[in-house]
Design a protein around this motif. Structure first.
Motif, short mmCIF file in Angstrom:
data_model
loop_
_atom_site.label_atom_id
_atom_site.label_comp_id
_atom_site.label_asym_id
_atom_site.label_seq_id
_atom_site.Cartn_x
_atom_site.Cartn_y
_atom_site.Cartn_z
N SER A 75 49.88 52.45 35.08
CA SER A 75 48.92 51.70 35.90
C SER A 75 48.48 52.59 37.05
O SER A 75 49.10 52.58 38.12
CB SER A 75 49.55 50.40 36.41
OG SER A 75 48.62 49.63 37.15
N PRO A 78 46.06 49.23 40.78
CA PRO A 78 46.54 47.88 40.45
C PRO A 78 45.77 47.14 39.37
O PRO A 78 46.37 46.36 38.61
CB PRO A 78 46.44 47.15 41.80
CG PRO A 78 46.63 48.23 42.82
CD PRO A 78 45.94 49.43 42.24
N ALA A 79 44.47 47.35 39.27
CA ALA A 79 43.67 46.55 38.34
C ALA A 79 43.59 47.14 36.94
O ALA A 79 42.95 46.55 36.06
CB ALA A 79 42.25 46.38 38.89
N LEU A 81 45.55 48.82 33.46
CA LEU A 81 46.71 49.13 32.64
C LEU A 81 46.25 50.04 31.49
O LEU A 81 45.35 49.67 30.73
CB LEU A 81 47.32 47.86 32.05
CG LEU A 81 48.21 47.02 32.97
CD1 LEU A 81 48.53 45.69 32.30
CD2 LEU A 81 49.49 47.76 33.31
N GLU A 100 51.57 41.13 32.25
CA GLU A 100 51.16 41.85 33.45
C GLU A 100 49.65 41.86 33.59
O GLU A 100 49.11 41.73 34.71
CB GLU A 100 51.69 43.29 33.42
CG GLU A 100 51.43 44.06 34.71
CD GLU A 100 52.05 45.44 34.72
OE1 GLU A 100 51.82 46.18 35.70
OE2 GLU A 100 52.74 45.80 33.74
N LEU A 101 48.93 41.99 32.48
CA LEU A 101 47.46 41.97 32.51
C LEU A 101 46.95 40.63 33.04
O LEU A 101 46.04 40.58 33.88
CB LEU A 101 46.91 42.23 31.11
CG LEU A 101 45.39 42.25 30.96
CD1 LEU A 101 44.77 43.40 31.73
CD2 LEU A 101 45.01 42.33 29.47
N THR A 103 48.60 38.46 34.93
CA THR A 103 48.98 38.36 36.34
C THR A 103 48.03 39.14 37.23
O THR A 103 47.58 38.65 38.28
CB THR A 103 50.42 38.87 36.55
OG1 THR A 103 51.32 38.06 35.77
CG2 THR A 103 50.82 38.80 38.01
N LYS A 104 47.70 40.36 36.82
CA LYS A 104 46.78 41.19 37.60
C LYS A 104 45.40 40.56 37.67
O LYS A 104 44.78 40.52 38.74
CB LYS A 104 46.69 42.58 36.98
CG LYS A 104 47.90 43.47 37.19
CD LYS A 104 47.73 44.81 36.47
CE LYS A 104 48.92 45.74 36.68
NZ LYS A 104 49.02 46.24 38.05
N LEU A 108 43.85 39.60 41.21
CA LEU A 108 42.79 40.49 41.69
C LEU A 108 41.39 40.03 41.31
O LEU A 108 40.40 40.54 41.83
CB LEU A 108 43.02 41.91 41.14
CG LEU A 108 44.37 42.55 41.49
CD1 LEU A 108 44.55 43.85 40.72
CD2 LEU A 108 44.47 42.79 42.99
N ALA A 111 40.88 42.64 35.76
CA ALA A 111 41.86 43.62 35.30
C ALA A 111 41.37 44.22 34.00
O ALA A 111 40.66 43.57 33.22
CB ALA A 111 43.24 42.99 35.11
#
Length: 334
Positions: A75, A78-79, A81, A100-101, A103-104, A108, A111
Motif C-alpha cells: 500500500s 492509504p487509498a 492497494l 482492507e479495500l 475499510t479504506k 477515505l 480506494a
C-alpha cells in the motif's frame, strides 16, 4: 432422462476446491477461486463458471498458474492497494485484500486495488458485486492475451478487455454491468466450436483478416469490437487501466492462457467509491430510479436479478453436465 449432476452450492464449492487442491493449488487460493466459480455459476454466468474452471485446472497442471503462489500486497499510499499475484490468480489476491479495500473506501471515500502477474480474472462482475454488497460503487477493468482486433487492424491487439460496474440498491440488490469490449466473449466462441455451431456475422475475423462465421477460424483469427471503432476505443481505455496502471503485460505481450508454461501476466484494476460520502440517500434514490426506468419505460436493468438467481440456486441446486463433472473430478497432479 438426463445424466446431469445436481449439487448444492456447498457441494459445488467443495468439488471445485478439492479439484484445485488436488492439482497442487494452495488452500487459500483454491477457496477464493472455488467461491468465485460457484458464484458465477449460480448467477447464470456458466461460461465463466465451471466451464472456465477447467482452464484453471489445466493451467495448474501445465504450469501456467503457480500452484503455491501467495499474493504480495503493498500500500504505497492509504487509498491504494497493489497486488502482485506472483503467477497465481487474481481472485486469491482480491479476497486477501477485500476487507482492507472496503475499510479504506469507506474511510477515505475512494480506494483502488490493482493486480498484475496473474492468470485470467474469471468473471469480472464478481469483483464489483462483492463491493456493491458492502454498499460501495465499483468499477473494474481487466485484460489478458490478445484476442481482439483494434480499430483499423485485422490482427488481435487487445484481450476482450471487459469493463464491469456495480452500484448498491437499498434492498440488498445491486445494479451490475459486466460486458466485454468485443462483440462477444471468447469463451462463447469456444462454446460454439464445441457444439459445431456457426457464430453470428460481425463477431470475428479469420486468420487472413476476413469476416467469418466459423468459430474455429475465429479462434485462429481475431474477435471484433462491439460498435466498431467506439468499442475498440473502450478496449484501449481498459488496456490502459488494466495493463498500463497495474504494470501488467500489455495484451500483445501476454502469453496464451490455454497453452505453454507461462502465465498470461494479466492485470486487474478496481476502483471503489463510498456513495454515502458523495450523495445522501444514494442507494434509495438509485433503487427508486431503477424501478421507474424498468416500470414506466421498460428499460432492462442489468444485474438486478443476480441475487434472486443465486437464491433460486440455493434451493434448486447447481446442475452440471455429467461430462463436465467427471472432467473436473478426474484432474490429478502429474
Amino acid at each position: 432422462m438426463t445424466d446431469d449432476v445436481t449439487l448444492s452450492p456447498a457441494e459445488a464449492i467443495e468439488l471445485a476446491k478439492t479439484a484445485l487442491m488436488r492439482v497442487g493449488m494452495v488452500e487459500a487460493g483454491a477457496t477464493a477461486l472455488a467461491g468465485a466459480t460457484v458464484d458465477a455459476e449460480m448467477a447464470g454466468k456458466r461460461a465463466v463458471g465451471f466451464a472456465h474452471l477447467t482452464d484453471y485446472l489445466r493451467s495448474l497442471v501445465d504450469g501456467r498458474i503457480v500452484a503455491r503462489a501467495e499474493p504480495l500486497l503493498t500500500s504505497p499510499v492509504p487509498a491504494i492497494l497493489k497486488c502482485d499475484a506472483m503467477g497465481g490468480v487474481a481472485q486469491h489476491g482480491f479476497s486477501v485484500a477485500h476487507e482492507e479495500l472496503v475499510t479504506k473506501a469507506k474511510a477515505l471515500g475512494i480506494a483502488i486495488f490493482t493486480a498484475h502477474n496473474s492468470y485470467t480474472t474469471g468473471e469480472l462482475g464478481w469483483y464489483v458485486a462483492r463491493l456493491a454488497q458492502e454498499g460501495l460503487v465499483a468499477i473494474a477493468a481487466t485484460n489478458g492475451p490478445a484476442l481482439l482486433a483494434g480499430s483499423g487492424s485485422r490482427q488481435p491487439v487487445y484481450c476482450t478487455n471487459p469493463l464491469a460496474f456495480a452500484a448498491p440498491l437499498h434492498d440488498g440488490r445491486f445494479l451490475l454491468i459486466d460486458q466485454a469490449s468485443s462483440a462477444t466473449a471468447f469463451l462463447k466462441i469456444r462454446e460454439a466450436a464445441a457444439r459445431g455451431e456457426a457464430i453470428p456475422e460481425g463477431w470475428a475475423l479469420d486468420q487472413d483478416g476476413e469476416p467469418t462465421i466459423d468459430p474455429f477460424a475465429a479462434m485462429q483469427g481475431a474477435l471484433l469490437a462491439f460498435g466498431g471503432e467506439r468499442g475498440a476505443n473502450i478496449a484501449l481505455m481498459v488496456e490502459v487501466l488494466a495493463a498500463g496502471l497495474t504494470g501488467a503485460n500489455w495484451s500483445v505481450d501476454a502469453p496464451d492462457f490455454q497453452a505453454g508454461e507461462t502465465s498470461p501476466g494479466a492485470g486487474l484494476f478496481v476502483l471503489a467509491l463510498a456513495p454515502q460520502l458523495l450523495a445522501d440517500g444514494f442507494s434509495a434514490r438509485l433503487a427508486a430510479h431503477v424501478e421507474r426506468l424498468s416500470g414506466e419505460y421498460g428499460v432492462h436493468i442489468p444485474g438486478i436479478g443476480r441475487v434472486e438467481r443465486q437464491r433460486q440456486a440455493e434451493s434448486a441446486g447447481i446442475v452440471l453436465p455429467r461430462q463436465l463433472f467427471d472432467s473436473i473430478s478426474s484432474f490429478r497432479r502429474n
